[in-house]
Enzyme design. Sequence first.
Site, PDB file in Angstrom:
ATOM      1  NE  ARG A  28      57.955 -17.583  39.251  1.00 20.36           N
ATOM      2  CZ  ARG A  28      57.384 -17.953  38.116  1.00 20.36           C
ATOM      3  NH1 ARG A  28      58.014 -17.743  36.961  1.00 20.36           N
ATOM      4  NH2 ARG A  28      56.198 -18.528  38.112  1.00 20.36           N
TER       5      ARG A  28
ATOM      6  CG  HIS B 120      59.765 -22.372  39.556  1.00 17.33           C
ATOM      7  ND1 HIS B 120      58.752 -22.024  38.685  1.00 17.33           N
ATOM      8  CD2 HIS B 120      59.416 -21.834  40.758  1.00 17.33           C
ATOM      9  CE1 HIS B 120      57.840 -21.308  39.329  1.00 17.33           C
ATOM     10  NE2 HIS B 120      58.229 -21.171  40.587  1.00 17.33           N
TER      11      HIS B 120
ATOM     12  CG  ASN C 266      58.389 -23.297  35.136  1.00 14.55           C
ATOM     13  OD1 ASN C 266      58.522 -22.621  36.151  1.00 14.55           O
ATOM     14  ND2 ASN C 266      58.769 -24.568  35.070  1.00 14.55           N
TER      15      ASN C 266
ATOM     16  CG  HIS D  93      57.201 -13.695  46.562  1.00 11.77           C
ATOM     17  ND1 HIS D  93      56.091 -14.483  46.786  1.00 11.77           N
ATOM     18  CD2 HIS D  93      57.878 -14.302  45.536  1.00 11.77           C
ATOM     19  CE1 HIS D  93      56.103 -15.507  45.948  1.00 11.77           C
ATOM     20  NE2 HIS D  93      57.169 -15.430  45.188  1.00 11.77           N
TER      21      HIS D  93
END
Length: 325
Positions: free
Chosen positions: A60, A64, A92, A191
């Site tokens: 992640r 990001h 975040n 996911h």
Amino acid sequence: MSPFSVQVTILFTSLLFSSSIAQLNPTFYDTTCANVSSIVRGVVQQAAQNDERIGAKLIRLHFHDCFVDGCDGSILLDDADGIASEKNAAPNAGSAAGFDVVDDIKTALENVCPGVVSCADILAISSQILVSMAGGPTWEVQLGRRDSKSANQAGANTSIPSPFESLSKITAKFTAVGLDSTDLVALSGAHTFGRAQCRVFSHRLYNFSSTGNPDPSLDTTYLGTLRQTCPDGGNGNAITNLDPSTPNGFDNNYFTNLQNNQGLLQTDQELFSTTGADTVDIVNRFANSQSEFFDNFAKSMIKMGNISPLTGNNGEIRLDCKRVN
């Protein structure tokens, strides 16, 4: 804009993308830090013994990072003079994690190869190793990214896909960084492991789109389970599995969950439940073939990792991932 201008713009964009790929290569550290992968692996294996979520956390961070001015390690910078940290941006704040493990990896690398391996590359390498450790695919990580000397908190607030957005808005954010619908569906497949906080999906459970009712695309049995974890008005920081079937394994169950209306996030389920969307067929393909999902996930991770890297003399190799040199 004239057709000629459009062609020139497309050509320029493709050349930029091609040049970034050409400058990154899997053998970048072969002569300067030959053991880079084994050093990273040693640290993340230790971290995984203490935190089964570390794979999801670090991939992640990589995701990001890449969506904000490219894969340049900017997400790792703390607040400092002239730097408003991306860690405090809405996507975040209170959820991005794993920074301590990145620091541990950096320390281990600095002990062996001081000033050589970038923080941006640490995110790319650790993501691949941890996906593989969880049963997912492996791929040849392209290397040679350098670290930014600044952060872009405003960009993090606008460029990172949000779990509250429509499929069209999510697709637009992927298109903006050169990723297509197959990349969107494949990367969403990350996911298949990890957790999510109630605050990012509880709107689906009680008052979806101000209707006073739950999201109609949510399986009713699954809805009941989620309501037990996330009671109305309860603790928004409580967490639940993104994949209820195999929560810590990297597999294609995420996609069969979507077919069964058991996608946790709105942006997960929309991939399958949006009528007429080109993502529906891709979800079905990946649900039917784990190998096809794995192949495409690997390709999309390489493609995402090639978003606007700093190379050559641009940026720097941070000695501490939290601050510029």
